[in-house]
Design a protein around this motif. Structure first.
Motif, PDB file in Angstrom:
ATOM      1  N   ALA A 229     100.776  30.011  24.032  1.00  8.14           N
ATOM      2  CA  ALA A 229     100.393  30.534  22.706  1.00  8.14           C
ATOM      3  C   ALA A 229     101.339  30.007  21.631  1.00  8.14           C
ATOM      4  O   ALA A 229     100.900  29.590  20.551  1.00  8.14           O
ATOM      5  CB  ALA A 229     100.400  32.065  22.739  1.00  8.14           C
ATOM      6  N   PHE A 230     102.626  29.996  21.922  1.00  6.40           N
ATOM      7  CA  PHE A 230     103.594  29.481  20.949  1.00  6.40           C
ATOM      8  C   PHE A 230     103.335  28.010  20.629  1.00  6.40           C
ATOM      9  O   PHE A 230     103.239  27.609  19.458  1.00  6.40           O
ATOM     10  CB  PHE A 230     105.025  29.660  21.474  1.00  6.40           C
ATOM     11  CG  PHE A 230     106.030  28.846  20.710  1.00  6.40           C
ATOM     12  CD1 PHE A 230     106.295  29.120  19.366  1.00  6.40           C
ATOM     13  CD2 PHE A 230     106.688  27.771  21.305  1.00  6.40           C
ATOM     14  CE1 PHE A 230     107.196  28.346  18.638  1.00  6.40           C
ATOM     15  CE2 PHE A 230     107.590  26.999  20.585  1.00  6.40           C
ATOM     16  CZ  PHE A 230     107.846  27.288  19.256  1.00  6.40           C
ATOM     17  N   LEU A 231     103.179  27.200  21.665  1.00  9.67           N
ATOM     18  CA  LEU A 231     102.996  25.757  21.434  1.00  9.67           C
ATOM     19  C   LEU A 231     101.675  25.449  20.730  1.00  9.67           C
ATOM     20  O   LEU A 231     101.556  24.435  20.048  1.00  9.67           O
ATOM     21  CB  LEU A 231     103.084  24.990  22.757  1.00  9.67           C
ATOM     22  CG  LEU A 231     104.496  24.860  23.340  1.00  9.67           C
ATOM     23  CD1 LEU A 231     104.441  24.245  24.742  1.00  9.67           C
ATOM     24  CD2 LEU A 231     105.407  24.022  22.438  1.00  9.67           C
ATOM     25  N   ALA A 232     100.693  26.332  20.896  1.00  9.38           N
ATOM     26  CA  ALA A 232      99.403  26.123  20.211  1.00  9.38           C
ATOM     27  C   ALA A 232      99.434  26.625  18.773  1.00  9.38           C
ATOM     28  O   ALA A 232      98.586  26.252  17.961  1.00  9.38           O
ATOM     29  CB  ALA A 232      98.290  26.849  20.980  1.00  9.38           C
ATOM     30  N   SER A 233     100.424  27.451  18.448  1.00  4.98           N
ATOM     31  CA  SER A 233     100.438  28.130  17.145  1.00  4.98           C
ATOM     32  C   SER A 233     101.032  27.252  16.042  1.00  4.98           C
ATOM     33  O   SER A 233     101.665  26.223  16.308  1.00  4.98           O
ATOM     34  CB  SER A 233     101.256  29.418  17.241  1.00  4.98           C
ATOM     35  OG  SER A 233     102.646  29.119  17.194  1.00  4.98           O
ATOM     36  N   ASP A 234     100.865  27.710  14.812  1.00  8.83           N
ATOM     37  CA  ASP A 234     101.447  26.994  13.675  1.00  8.83           C
ATOM     38  C   ASP A 234     102.979  27.049  13.687  1.00  8.83           C
ATOM     39  O   ASP A 234     103.630  26.256  13.008  1.00  8.83           O
ATOM     40  CB  ASP A 234     100.913  27.588  12.364  1.00  8.83           C
ATOM     41  CG  ASP A 234      99.433  27.299  12.186  1.00  8.83           C
ATOM     42  OD1 ASP A 234      98.888  26.451  12.929  1.00  8.83           O
ATOM     43  OD2 ASP A 234      98.802  27.942  11.318  1.00  8.83           O
ATOM     44  N   ASP A 235     103.550  27.983  14.435  1.00  9.45           N
ATOM     45  CA  ASP A 235     105.011  28.038  14.553  1.00  9.45           C
ATOM     46  C   ASP A 235     105.569  26.807  15.257  1.00  9.45           C
ATOM     47  O   ASP A 235     106.769  26.533  15.187  1.00  9.45           O
ATOM     48  CB  ASP A 235     105.440  29.304  15.310  1.00  9.45           C
ATOM     49  CG  ASP A 235     105.200  30.553  14.478  1.00  9.45           C
ATOM     50  OD1 ASP A 235     105.331  30.485  13.246  1.00  9.45           O
ATOM     51  OD2 ASP A 235     104.859  31.603  15.064  1.00  9.45           O
ATOM     52  N   ALA A 236     104.714  26.081  15.975  1.00  6.50           N
ATOM     53  CA  ALA A 236     105.146  24.879  16.700  1.00  6.50           C
ATOM     54  C   ALA A 236     104.649  23.605  16.004  1.00  6.50           C
ATOM     55  O   ALA A 236     104.513  22.561  16.637  1.00  6.50           O
ATOM     56  CB  ALA A 236     104.639  24.936  18.137  1.00  6.50           C
ATOM     57  N   ALA A 237     104.433  23.691  14.682  1.00  3.31           N
ATOM     58  CA  ALA A 237     103.744  22.620  13.956  1.00  3.31           C
ATOM     59  C   ALA A 237     104.435  21.250  14.043  1.00  3.31           C
ATOM     60  O   ALA A 237     103.774  20.219  13.910  1.00  3.31           O
ATOM     61  CB  ALA A 237     103.581  23.016  12.482  1.00  3.31           C
TER      62      ALA A 237
END
Ligand SMILES: NC(=O)c1ccc[n+]([C@@H]2O[C@H](COP(=O)([O-])OP(=O)(O)OC[C@H]3O[C@@H](n4cnc5c(N)ncnc54)[C@H](O)[C@@H]3O)[C@@H](O)[C@H]2O)c1
Length: 254
Positions: A229-237
């Motif tokens: 979820a983190f790597l797919a999120s904008d937080d991992a842009a």
């Protein structure tokens, strides 16, 4: 997690273990999910279990077979109206000493874990490039892709290959706004590992955790789902072309 609500997510190997926990996590984040799996009954059961959480459907097929992959990706595009995120998770493993691996066993592991990863990634990447608005592809590797655990030569090789597939895809597809990374979990409690440890001593998992994992326990499928979820999120842009290790410190041991 930022940016996951409303996203259209295809999860290969989403009917069990890490993939099923990831389907749950993405649904909880407000995403829409199509999950794949080898066994139709298992796929249907996973969809039934998750249905109350949001929009989820399933498609059974073998990721090592081109026709099945075309059905999976075309079916997900039809069901969701497109794909934004691919969780390229399907995989298999079994223990086998190097000296005893038959060519057939070698071919099956490489075929599912490496050819299958390539086929699904390429089909989804072609869709994303054609659509022209970017996307995310997350490929499942393993700590076994970074080191040579005994009795897993075929599995280790397949997961090492996934890391270089990931880097090469990242180099070629970054210009299309497609972010690609790999995950390297260590020992995670899932049906796959239960079947592998079934023939071993009763205290195998606790002993393995005590001897090899600084946090002193096996990981949970939900803890890998959180990394997806983190790597797919904008937080991992700005995270692209690399791998995230989720192993309770196992690789930190000298
Ligand atoms: N459990 C661990 O400790 C661990 C550690 C590192 C990496 N992994 C990787 O995580 C992924 C998921 O493993 P898991 O432990 O949740 O296993 P699991 O057996 O619980 O789930 C595997 C999933 O992959 C699907 N699958 C297997 N072969 C397939 C095929 N030929 N075609 C289509 N789908 C197929 C299954 O149907 C299922 O949905 C695998 O790629 C595995 O190698 C697992």
């Amino acid at each position: 997690m930022r940016g996951l609500a409303g996203k259209r997510v295809l999860i290969s190997g989403g009917s069990s273990g890490i993939g099923a926990a990831t389907a749950r996590r993405f649904l909880e984040e407000g995403a829409r999910v199509v999950l794949g799996g080898l066994d139709k009954a298992e796929v249907d059961a996973a969809v039934t279990e998750l249905a109350a959480l949001g929009e989820v459907s399933g498609l059974a097929g073998d990721v090592s077979a081109e026709a099945d992959v075309a059905r999976l990706v075309d079916g997900a595009v039809a069901a969701l109206g497109g794909i934004d995120i691919l969780v390229n998770n399907a995989g298999t493993a079994w223990r086998e000493p190097f000296l005893e691996i038959t060519p057939g066993h070698w071919d099956r592991i490489i075929s599912v874990n490496l050819r299958g990863m390539f086929l699904v990634a390429q089909a989804v990447a072609q869709h994303l490039v054609e659509r022209g608005s970017g996307g995310v592809i997350l490929n499942m590797s393993s700590t076994n892709g970074l080191g040579g655990e005994a009795d897993y030569a075929h599995y280790n090789t397949s997961k090492g290959g996934v890391l270089l597939l990931t880097k090469t895809m990242a180099v070629e597809l970054g210009k299309h706004g497609i972010r690609i990374n790999a995950l390297c979990p260590g020992y995670i409690q899932t049906p796959l590992n239960s079947s592998i440890s079934a023939g071993l001593a009763d205290d195998f998992v606790s002993g393995y955790a005590r001897d090899h994992i600084p946090l002193g326990r096996a990981g949970l499928a939900e803890e890998v789902a959180a990394a997806y979820a983190f790597l797919a999120s904008d937080d991992a842009a700005f995270i692209h072309g690399t791998e995230l290790v989720i192993d309770g410190g196992q690789l930190a041991i000298m």
